[in-house]
Design a protein around this motif. Structure first.
Motif, PDB file in Angstrom:
ATOM      1  N   PRO A  22      24.443  16.153  35.312  1.00  0.00           N
ATOM      2  CA  PRO A  22      25.891  16.034  35.516  1.00  0.00           C
ATOM      3  C   PRO A  22      26.416  14.655  35.098  1.00  0.00           C
ATOM      4  CG  PRO A  22      24.875  17.100  37.410  1.00  0.00           C
ATOM      5  CD  PRO A  22      23.746  16.638  36.535  1.00  0.00           C
ATOM      6  N   GLY A  23      27.481  14.668  34.309  1.00  0.00           N
ATOM      7  CA  GLY A  23      28.117  13.430  33.886  1.00  0.00           C
ATOM      8  C   GLY A  23      27.452  12.746  32.705  1.00  0.00           C
ATOM      9  N   GLU A  24      26.367  13.345  32.173  1.00  0.00           N
ATOM     10  CA  GLU A  24      25.673  12.735  31.046  1.00  0.00           C
ATOM     11  C   GLU A  24      25.922  13.549  29.778  1.00  0.00           C
ATOM     12  OE1 GLU A  24      21.601  11.809  31.863  1.00  0.00           O
ATOM     13  OE2 GLU A  24      22.118  10.508  33.556  1.00  0.00           O
ATOM     14  N   PRO A  25      25.886  12.903  28.606  1.00  0.00           N
ATOM     15  CA  PRO A  25      26.254  13.582  27.366  1.00  0.00           C
ATOM     16  C   PRO A  25      25.168  14.469  26.778  1.00  0.00           C
ATOM     17  CG  PRO A  25      25.708  11.297  26.912  1.00  0.00           C
ATOM     18  CD  PRO A  25      25.684  11.459  28.410  1.00  0.00           C
ATOM     19  N   ALA A  26      23.913  14.249  27.163  1.00  0.00           N
ATOM     20  CA  ALA A  26      22.810  15.017  26.583  1.00  0.00           C
ATOM     21  C   ALA A  26      21.616  14.966  27.518  1.00  0.00           C
ATOM     22  CB  ALA A  26      22.439  14.456  25.210  1.00  0.00           C
ATOM     23  N   CYS A  27      20.679  15.887  27.305  1.00  0.00           N
ATOM     24  CA  CYS A  27      19.439  15.860  28.078  1.00  0.00           C
ATOM     25  C   CYS A  27      18.704  14.541  27.828  1.00  0.00           C
ATOM     26  CB  CYS A  27      18.539  17.020  27.659  1.00  0.00           C
ATOM     27  SG  CYS A  27      19.228  18.654  27.973  1.00  0.00           S
ATOM     28  N   ARG A  28      17.938  14.125  28.808  1.00  0.00           N
ATOM     29  CA  ARG A  28      17.110  12.927  28.642  1.00  0.00           C
ATOM     30  C   ARG A  28      15.777  13.311  28.002  1.00  0.00           C
ATOM     31  NH1 ARG A  28      17.734   9.046  33.958  1.00  0.00           N
ATOM     32  NH2 ARG A  28      20.019   8.962  33.999  1.00  0.00           N
ATOM     33  N   GLU A  29      15.310  12.442  27.110  1.00  0.00           N
ATOM     34  CA  GLU A  29      13.987  12.594  26.521  1.00  0.00           C
ATOM     35  C   GLU A  29      13.205  11.304  26.737  1.00  0.00           C
ATOM     36  OE1 GLU A  29      13.821  13.675  22.436  1.00  0.00           O
ATOM     37  OE2 GLU A  29      15.098  15.436  22.661  1.00  0.00           O
ATOM     38  N   ASP A  30      11.944  11.425  27.139  1.00  0.00           N
ATOM     39  CA  ASP A  30      11.043  10.278  27.196  1.00  0.00           C
ATOM     40  C   ASP A  30      10.200  10.268  25.931  1.00  0.00           C
ATOM     41  OD1 ASP A  30      12.019   9.555  29.620  1.00  0.00           O
ATOM     42  OD2 ASP A  30      10.207  10.000  30.767  1.00  0.00           O
ATOM     43  N   LEU A  31      10.207   9.133  25.233  1.00  0.00           N
ATOM     44  CA  LEU A  31       9.524   9.021  23.946  1.00  0.00           C
ATOM     45  C   LEU A  31       8.408   7.991  24.001  1.00  0.00           C
ATOM     46  CD1 LEU A  31      12.656   8.765  21.609  1.00  0.00           C
ATOM     47  CD2 LEU A  31      11.465  10.851  22.314  1.00  0.00           C
ATOM     48  N   LEU A  32       7.384   8.235  23.199  1.00  0.00           N
ATOM     49  CA  LEU A  32       6.319   7.266  22.986  1.00  0.00           C
ATOM     50  C   LEU A  32       6.198   7.086  21.479  1.00  0.00           C
ATOM     51  CD1 LEU A  32       4.110   5.549  24.365  1.00  0.00           C
ATOM     52  CD2 LEU A  32       2.557   7.481  23.998  1.00  0.00           C
ATOM     53  N   ALA A  33       6.545   5.896  20.986  1.00  0.00           N
ATOM     54  CA  ALA A  33       6.530   5.633  19.555  1.00  0.00           C
ATOM     55  C   ALA A  33       5.099   5.551  19.033  1.00  0.00           C
ATOM     56  CB  ALA A  33       7.279   4.343  19.238  1.00  0.00           C
ATOM     57  N   ILE A  34       4.845   6.186  17.892  1.00  0.00           N
ATOM     58  CA  ILE A  34       3.538   6.090  17.260  1.00  0.00           C
ATOM     59  C   ILE A  34       3.295   4.659  16.772  1.00  0.00           C
ATOM     60  CG2 ILE A  34       2.084   6.939  15.380  1.00  0.00           C
ATOM     61  CD1 ILE A  34       2.632   9.008  17.572  1.00  0.00           C
ATOM     62  N   ASP A  35       4.365   4.018  16.278  1.00  0.00           N
ATOM     63  CA  ASP A  35       4.284   2.621  15.850  1.00  0.00           C
ATOM     64  C   ASP A  35       4.273   1.731  17.085  1.00  0.00           C
ATOM     65  OD1 ASP A  35       4.503   0.104  14.800  1.00  0.00           O
ATOM     66  OD2 ASP A  35       6.414   0.441  13.763  1.00  0.00           O
ATOM     67  N   ARG A  36       3.091   1.224  17.455  1.00  0.00           N
ATOM     68  CA  ARG A  36       2.971   0.456  18.687  1.00  0.00           C
ATOM     69  C   ARG A  36       3.619  -0.922  18.586  1.00  0.00           C
ATOM     70  NH1 ARG A  36       3.337   3.209  22.137  1.00  0.00           N
ATOM     71  NH2 ARG A  36       2.347   1.807  23.632  1.00  0.00           N
ATOM     72  N   ASP A  37       4.011  -1.338  17.365  1.00  0.00           N
ATOM     73  CA  ASP A  37       4.682  -2.628  17.194  1.00  0.00           C
ATOM     74  C   ASP A  37       6.200  -2.514  17.278  1.00  0.00           C
ATOM     75  OD1 ASP A  37       2.276  -4.019  16.837  1.00  0.00           O
ATOM     76  OD2 ASP A  37       2.217  -3.497  14.701  1.00  0.00           O
ATOM     77  N   ALA A  38       6.695  -1.298  17.426  1.00  0.00           N
ATOM     78  CA  ALA A  38       8.146  -1.100  17.489  1.00  0.00           C
ATOM     79  C   ALA A  38       8.729  -1.807  18.710  1.00  0.00           C
ATOM     80  CB  ALA A  38       8.469   0.391  17.532  1.00  0.00           C
ATOM     81  N   GLN A  39       9.857  -2.477  18.520  1.00  0.00           N
ATOM     82  CA  GLN A  39      10.518  -3.213  19.588  1.00  0.00           C
ATOM     83  C   GLN A  39      11.820  -2.514  19.971  1.00  0.00           C
ATOM     84  OE1 GLN A  39       9.167  -6.087  21.057  1.00  0.00           O
ATOM     85  NE2 GLN A  39       7.385  -5.496  19.817  1.00  0.00           N
ATOM     86  N   PHE A  40      12.077  -2.376  21.283  1.00  0.00           N
ATOM     87  CA  PHE A  40      13.251  -1.658  21.760  1.00  0.00           C
ATOM     88  C   PHE A  40      13.986  -2.490  22.799  1.00  0.00           C
ATOM     89  CE2 PHE A  40       9.817   1.452  21.071  1.00  0.00           C
ATOM     90  CZ  PHE A  40      10.370   2.203  20.039  1.00  0.00           C
ATOM     91  N   ASN A  41      15.272  -2.201  22.918  1.00  0.00           N
ATOM     92  CA  ASN A  41      16.086  -2.755  23.989  1.00  0.00           C
ATOM     93  C   ASN A  41      16.989  -1.658  24.534  1.00  0.00           C
ATOM     94  OD1 ASN A  41      15.460  -5.737  23.892  1.00  0.00           O
ATOM     95  ND2 ASN A  41      16.147  -5.438  21.782  1.00  0.00           N
ATOM     96  N   VAL A  42      17.270  -1.722  25.816  1.00  0.00           N
ATOM     97  CA  VAL A  42      18.223  -0.772  26.398  1.00  0.00           C
ATOM     98  C   VAL A  42      19.560  -0.924  25.687  1.00  0.00           C
ATOM     99  CG1 VAL A  42      19.514  -0.163  28.479  1.00  0.00           C
ATOM    100  CG2 VAL A  42      17.079  -0.720  28.644  1.00  0.00           C
ATOM    101  N   GLY A  43      20.149   0.203  25.314  1.00  0.00           N
ATOM    102  CA  GLY A  43      21.421   0.196  24.579  1.00  0.00           C
ATOM    103  C   GLY A  43      21.254   0.411  23.088  1.00  0.00           C
ATOM    104  N   ASP A  44      20.024   0.217  22.568  1.00  0.00           N
ATOM    105  CA  ASP A  44      19.788   0.454  21.144  1.00  0.00           C
ATOM    106  C   ASP A  44      19.953   1.934  20.817  1.00  0.00           C
ATOM    107  OD1 ASP A  44      19.169  -2.189  20.723  1.00  0.00           O
ATOM    108  OD2 ASP A  44      16.993  -1.892  20.682  1.00  0.00           O
TER     109      ASP A  44
END
Length: 222
Positions: free
Chosen positions: A95-117
């Motif tokens: 409720p109140g969210e635009p899409a289902c949530r997905e939990d991801l695990l990147a194959i590229d272990r060097d990938a860098q993420f930030n909340v909001g990206d």
């Protein structure tokens, strides 16, 4: 609704303003009050689809009558478009969210993420490129909500990070159609945002009311 859905091109392109052909068929079936019209589909005006368009125009008045009089049972069957498999339930956003949530695990272990990206990725085993906005990062798992290129066009700040192939570890959302599953059950489910309308499988690890969390996601259906 299924009668109309079967006659649509099935490209799930989103050009009509709906997420997929199934949603467009539902809106068409319910009538003009849903803010839709057959002309919203850019493909039905093409020569190869004119016969199907004519069939839709013939069927719509009767389908809309049945819908208005409560004769349509939308809950009767939830079937994938690309595979024809019947799912236990359809999964919609919390409720109140635009899409289902997905939990991801990147194959590229060097990938860098930030909340909001906003990231661009392809789920392992899926041919479709996805776009997701990161809402949480926890112990290497990146939780995203699906966003589409159509919603981001014209946004000068739209610069997704390309992270390549990702494993989809989990889905979270609510059961919008179908039965409520039990914890520990292996289920077949249809994410409403899936462009291919492909039935997925997984294991229910949490169920509270209509809210469910599904892990062990697989595009093969057992």
């Amino acid at each position: 609704m299924k009668e109309i859905e079967d006659l649509l091109p099935g490209y799930n392109c989103g050009e009509c303003g709906f997420r997929n052909c199934r949603e467009f068929a539902r809106a068409l079936s319910r009538g003009p009050d849903e803010g839709t019209d057959i002309d919203l589909c850019p493909f039905l005006g093409r020569k190869k689809h004119l016969e199907r368009r004519a069939e839709i125009e013939v069927k719509l008045p009767e389908i809309r009558r049945r819908w208005a009089e409560g004769e349509v049972d939308e809950e009767a069957e939830i079937r994938g478009v690309i595979d024809g498999i019947v799912a236990d339930f359809a999964l919609a956003p919390l409720p109140g969210e635009p899409a289902c949530r997905e939990d991801l695990l990147a194959i590229d272990r060097d990938a860098q993420f930030n909340v909001g990206d906003v990231i661009r990725y392809r789920p392992l085993g899926c041919p479709i490129t996805h776009f997701g906005k990161i809402i949480k990062i926890d112990h290497g798992l990146v939780t995203v909500q699906m966003v589409g290129p159509r919603q981001l066009l014209g946004d000068e700040n739209f610069a997704p990070k390309d992270v390549g192939v990702c494993m989809v570890a989990a889905f979270e959302g609510i059961v919008s159609r179908g039965r409520i599953p039990e914890v520990g059950e292996t289920v077949r489910f249809l994410p409403e945002h899936c462009m291919m309308q492909k039935v997925h499988s997984g294991v229910i690890v949490h169920s509270e009311g209509k809210m469910v969390r599904i892990e062990g996601i697989d595009l093969k259906v057992w």
